[in-house]
Scaffold this motif. Structure first.
Motif, PDB file in Angstrom:
ATOM      1  N   THR A 215      58.389   3.355 -11.292  1.00  0.00           N
ATOM      2  CA  THR A 215      57.232   3.267 -10.391  1.00  0.00           C
ATOM      3  C   THR A 215      55.922   3.279 -11.176  1.00  0.00           C
ATOM      4  O   THR A 215      55.018   2.477 -10.930  1.00  0.00           O
ATOM      5  CB  THR A 215      57.240   4.447  -9.398  1.00  0.00           C
ATOM      6  N   VAL A 216      55.836   4.179 -12.143  1.00  0.00           N
ATOM      7  CA  VAL A 216      54.627   4.287 -12.959  1.00  0.00           C
ATOM      8  C   VAL A 216      54.467   3.023 -13.824  1.00  0.00           C
ATOM      9  O   VAL A 216      53.377   2.451 -13.926  1.00  0.00           O
ATOM     10  CB  VAL A 216      54.674   5.550 -13.851  1.00  0.00           C
TER      11      VAL A 216
ATOM     12  N   TYR B  95      55.679   0.035 -13.301  1.00  0.00           N
ATOM     13  CA  TYR B  95      55.418  -1.136 -12.453  1.00  0.00           C
ATOM     14  C   TYR B  95      53.923  -1.276 -12.179  1.00  0.00           C
ATOM     15  O   TYR B  95      53.344  -2.357 -12.294  1.00  0.00           O
ATOM     16  CB  TYR B  95      56.195  -0.979 -11.147  1.00  0.00           C
TER      17      TYR B  95
ATOM     18  N   TYR C 265      64.370  11.199 -12.890  1.00  0.00           N
ATOM     19  CA  TYR C 265      63.117  10.680 -13.440  1.00  0.00           C
ATOM     20  C   TYR C 265      63.034   9.164 -13.601  1.00  0.00           C
ATOM     21  O   TYR C 265      61.937   8.618 -13.660  1.00  0.00           O
ATOM     22  CB  TYR C 265      62.822  11.336 -14.806  1.00  0.00           C
TER      23      TYR C 265
ATOM     24  N   MET D 199      60.404  20.291  -7.657  1.00  0.00           N
ATOM     25  CA  MET D 199      60.154  21.564  -6.988  1.00  0.00           C
ATOM     26  C   MET D 199      59.410  21.407  -5.675  1.00  0.00           C
ATOM     27  O   MET D 199      58.276  21.780  -5.538  1.00  0.00           O
ATOM     28  CB  MET D 199      59.445  22.568  -7.879  1.00  0.00           C
TER      29      MET D 199
ATOM     30  N   LEU E 249      59.923   8.849  -4.609  1.00  0.00           N
ATOM     31  CA  LEU E 249      59.922   9.128  -6.043  1.00  0.00           C
ATOM     32  C   LEU E 249      58.530   9.518  -6.491  1.00  0.00           C
ATOM     33  O   LEU E 249      58.344  10.285  -7.406  1.00  0.00           O
ATOM     34  CB  LEU E 249      60.369   7.874  -6.806  1.00  0.00           C
TER      35      LEU E 249
ATOM     36  N   SER F 147      52.938  14.889 -11.264  1.00  0.00           N
ATOM     37  CA  SER F 147      53.508  13.876 -12.131  1.00  0.00           C
ATOM     38  C   SER F 147      54.175  14.592 -13.273  1.00  0.00           C
ATOM     39  O   SER F 147      53.658  15.567 -13.751  1.00  0.00           O
ATOM     40  CB  SER F 147      52.417  12.975 -12.687  1.00  0.00           C
ATOM     41  N   GLY F 148      55.256  14.084 -13.686  1.00  0.00           N
ATOM     42  CA  GLY F 148      55.949  14.725 -14.792  1.00  0.00           C
ATOM     43  C   GLY F 148      56.753  15.896 -14.287  1.00  0.00           C
ATOM     44  O   GLY F 148      56.996  15.995 -13.099  1.00  0.00           O
TER      45      GLY F 148
ATOM     46  N   ASP G  46      53.860   9.484 -17.659  1.00  0.00           N
ATOM     47  CA  ASP G  46      52.742   9.913 -16.829  1.00  0.00           C
ATOM     48  C   ASP G  46      51.411   9.502 -17.459  1.00  0.00           C
ATOM     49  O   ASP G  46      50.361  10.033 -17.115  1.00  0.00           O
ATOM     50  CB  ASP G  46      52.838  11.445 -16.679  1.00  0.00           C
TER      51      ASP G  46
ATOM     52  N   ASP H 124      64.946  21.174 -14.365  1.00  0.00           N
ATOM     53  CA  ASP H 124      63.597  21.266 -13.842  1.00  0.00           C
ATOM     54  C   ASP H 124      63.298  22.719 -13.539  1.00  0.00           C
ATOM     55  O   ASP H 124      64.189  23.568 -13.547  1.00  0.00           O
ATOM     56  CB  ASP H 124      63.462  20.409 -12.576  1.00  0.00           C
ATOM     57  N   ALA H 125      62.036  23.017 -13.268  1.00  0.00           N
ATOM     58  CA  ALA H 125      61.644  24.371 -12.917  1.00  0.00           C
ATOM     59  C   ALA H 125      62.408  24.830 -11.682  1.00  0.00           C
ATOM     60  O   ALA H 125      62.526  24.088 -10.710  1.00  0.00           O
ATOM     61  CB  ALA H 125      60.146  24.418 -12.640  1.00  0.00           C
TER      62      ALA H 125
ATOM     63  N   GLY I 239      63.665   6.478 -11.737  1.00  0.00           N
ATOM     64  CA  GLY I 239      63.004   5.724 -10.662  1.00  0.00           C
ATOM     65  C   GLY I 239      61.508   5.958 -10.654  1.00  0.00           C
ATOM     66  O   GLY I 239      60.707   5.052 -10.422  1.00  0.00           O
ATOM     67  N   ARG I 240      61.133   7.177 -10.932  1.00  0.00           N
ATOM     68  CA  ARG I 240      59.714   7.511 -10.992  1.00  0.00           C
ATOM     69  C   ARG I 240      59.037   6.825 -12.186  1.00  0.00           C
ATOM     70  O   ARG I 240      57.931   6.309 -12.081  1.00  0.00           O
ATOM     71  CB  ARG I 240      59.575   9.025 -11.112  1.00  0.00           C
TER      72      ARG I 240
ATOM     73  N   SER J  83      59.635  11.518 -19.350  1.00  0.00           N
ATOM     74  CA  SER J  83      58.921  11.256 -18.102  1.00  0.00           C
ATOM     75  C   SER J  83      57.588  10.604 -18.446  1.00  0.00           C
ATOM     76  O   SER J  83      56.879  11.047 -19.343  1.00  0.00           O
ATOM     77  CB  SER J  83      58.729  12.534 -17.291  1.00  0.00           C
TER      78      SER J  83
ATOM     79  N   LEU K 242      58.042  18.971 -12.658  1.00  0.00           N
ATOM     80  CA  LEU K 242      57.694  19.580 -11.354  1.00  0.00           C
ATOM     81  C   LEU K 242      58.130  18.642 -10.240  1.00  0.00           C
ATOM     82  O   LEU K 242      58.020  18.986  -9.085  1.00  0.00           O
ATOM     83  CB  LEU K 242      56.204  19.869 -11.149  1.00  0.00           C
TER      84      LEU K 242
ATOM     85  N   LEU L 242      68.240  20.432  -6.814  1.00  0.00           N
ATOM     86  CA  LEU L 242      67.858  20.678  -8.201  1.00  0.00           C
ATOM     87  C   LEU L 242      69.119  20.976  -8.996  1.00  0.00           C
ATOM     88  O   LEU L 242      70.133  21.389  -8.463  1.00  0.00           O
ATOM     89  CB  LEU L 242      66.900  21.871  -8.287  1.00  0.00           C
TER      90      LEU L 242
END
Lengths: 279, 320
Positions: free
Chosen positions: B311-312, B314, B305, A30, A76, A24-25, B224, B58-59, B307-308, B222, A27, B25
């Protein structure tokens, strides 16, 4: 690749513990996920093996009309992948099974429809642990099997830590809600069933003891309209926590009964008043 | 005020096969295709306060997960590291920058929350035996996710550049204070917001607030932890008395009020849009493409991010 499947395939049993965690968040991007590099041929061979363990020697024909799976091509959130199963042929479908080939316990759910069901569309949320094919297999009233598939890119969904303690995750376990969409009189009613339940996969680490939280998941869920069954779901660890299921039923004004049980003996029952048939 | 800037260095290698593996990416955001962590500048944003801007990316295999704003504060008695970095390699780079500027001991390292881009630099500081400061909930969050994050990062950077999971040795349940001789650092442990382990800090020497990832600027936040909780904690940040802040991602220092307004603008749209979707029976898979779409041009990495986040959100809001 057979080692991934374990020996619990033919029943909806507890899967083998394989990997850790989902993200989550930062990452999110990757992904070099397990299963990403398998060939089409390897996937097909794995499906053959899974299908045989679930359905034995029964023939499964391809279909693009009896059932269709809609899932995001790239998830997602691997711990919550929304799936829509569309079964447009009214009256022909007896049951549908959802299989997530590369999950530790691939047999995610089976829905057996009763006389009050309208199986045209069914939605549920699942965990996806690898890049994987997903299969929907319907059984028609005449006992034949048909399959449809979709490939989904996701990783780590079964072992995703819940981001809270087990106690917190279990708060209100068994609470339910049932929401009805507005419907024209005489038409099937669309409903959304929400169940509070962590659906622990057995692959999530307990944050305090650093041991794995034992699997605890809804294994049976029956929805009825009065005396008539809408569906019975047999579930497993691939169902996302706090299960949400969208379905449709043919109302007759009687209350909707929902009975759920989990694999550790938890039992819950709720009754809901359907929308008035005159509406 | 600017410290000696380290200019971008390009390492000769062109795109490699591994780039292809991580297709999708945002490599275009990288300033170079070389080791990005070695090509950063550090800015002095207040007296004795040094911050490196993280990449808005992102990484990736090439950037050592150097995506967060990391830095340090030089006090009279020692150095406090405000953010450790996104990998052992990133932490080592930061440590080298500290050693270049001062010979004071590194006495404190702040682990602002559980996310990998904020904690994996800590391994570089273990040799200094500092106090590792974290939210009271950080230990359990790290024990749930740390190893998983580590594996993911190893896949990307290799074991040598990733480093260990380092746990806090001082936990903050409510507030706490550290004295560096000439300045005090006051910590606040926040309720579930960006994550469930968010720790903010104010420096008495400069008045600067270090909200870490409770404040994203330009880069899409983001989610979380808790959407409603985050909006609550934003109100709390406003009461801490700071006017300038070092965000977790974005510029090295910003005016706090407008930055919080932008952030809460996005989070409010996310909340209200998600609530409206739930009320209208818009399913989650449709909500992810429609909710907050009007914010798309305002934030970098929106498509990765948003859409994610929906999701969280929702899942949090459907049970209201």
């Amino acid at each position: 690749m057979t080692h991934r499947i374990g020996k619990t395939l033919s029943t909806l049993g507890l899967g083998v513990v394989l990997a850790t965690g989902a993200v989550s968040g930062p990452l999110v991007g990757m992904a070099q996920a397990a299963g990403a590099s398998d060939t089409e041929h390897e996937r097909a061979a794995r499906w053959q093996e899974i299908a045989k363990s679930i359905f034995g020697d029964r023939q499964i024909a391809q279909t693009d009309s009896l059932v269709k799976i809609d899932a995001p091509v790239r998830a997602l959130d691997a711990a919550l992948v929304p799936i829509t199963l569309t079964m447009p042929k009214d009256g022909q479908i007896k049951a549908v099974s959802l299989i997530i080939d590369d999950n530790p316990a691939p047999y995610a759910a089976k829905f057996e429809f009763g006389p009050a069901a309208d199986p045209a569309e069914l939605k549920l949320r699942v965990r996806v642990n690898n890049y994987t094919d997903m299969h929907a297999v319907v059984e028609t009233q005449d006992g034949k099997l048909y399959e449809a598939k979709q490939f989904v890119k996701a990783s780590g969904g079964c072992s995703a830590p819940m981001g809270m303690s087990d106690e917190e995750a279990m708060k209100g376990m068994g609470d339910m809600r049932l929401k009805f969409a507005e419907t024209a009189p005489g038409k099937p009613v669309e409903a959304t069933l929400m169940v509070r339940h962590p659906n622990f996969s057995g692959m999530q680490m307990n944050q305090v003891t650093r041991e794995y939280t034992p699997a605890r998941y809804i294994d049976k869920l029956t929805v009825s309209a009065g005396d008539r069954t809408v569906f019975t779901m047999t579930g497993d660890i691939s169902i996302a926590s706090n299960p949400v299921i969208n379905f449709a039923f043919k109302p007759d004004g009687k209350p909707i009964q929902v009975a759920a049980s989990d694999n550790q003996g938890g039992r819950w029952q709720h009754s809901f008043n359907p929308p008035s048939p005159t509406n | 005020m600017t410290a000696d800037a380290v200019h971008p260095r390009t390492f000769g290698a062109g795109p490699s096969r591994r780039h292809a593996l991580f297709a999708g990416l945002c490599l275009c955001c990288l300033p170079t295709l070389g080791r990005a962590a070695e090509s950063f500048a550090i800015e002095e944003v207040g007296p004795g306060i040094f911050v490196r801007k993280g990449l808005i990316a992102d990484a990736t295999v090439d950037n050592d997960d150097a995506i967060a704003n990391v830095g340090f504060i030089v006090g009279k008695t020692g150095v406090l590291v405000t953010e450790s970095g996104g990998s052992l390699a990133d932490g080592r780079w930061l440590r080298a920058e500290i050693v270049k500027r001062t010979d004071k001991p590194i006495t404190h390292v702040v682990l602002t929350h559980v996310h990998p881009d904020h904690v994996f630099g800590a391994g570089a500081f273990v040799q200094d035996k500092p106090v590792f400061i974290g939210h009271a909930k950080l230990t359990e969050a790290l024990s749930a996710r740390g190893e998983f994050y580590r594996k993911r990062l190893i896949d990307l950077l290799g074991e040598d550049r990733t480093g260990p999971v380092v746990y806090p040795t001082m936990s903050v349940a409510d507030t706490a204070e550290i004295d560096l001789g000439d300045r005090r650092l006051t910590f606040t442990a926040h309720g579930p917001a960006h994550t469930t382990s968010d720790l903010s800090m104010i420096d008495s020497g400069s008045g600067l607030l270090f909200p870490a990832d409770l404040l994203f600027v330009n880069r899409i936040p983001s989610l979380d932890g808790s959407l409603r909780g985050w909006l609550t904690e934003i109100e709390r940040l406003k009461t801490l008395g700071a006017t300038r802040a070092v965000p977790g991602h974005g510029p090295v220092a910003v005016d706090l009020a407008p930055a919080l307004a932008d952030l809460s603008g996005y989070l409010t749209v996310l909340r209200d849009g998600t609530r409206a979707a739930i009320a209208k029976d818009v399913p989650i898979e449709k909500a992810v493409t429609s909710v907050a779409a009007e914010q798309r041009d305002a934030w970098a990495l929106f498509d990765t991010y948003n859409g994610r986040n929906v999701t969280v959100a929702y899942q949090e809001l459907e049970w209201e």
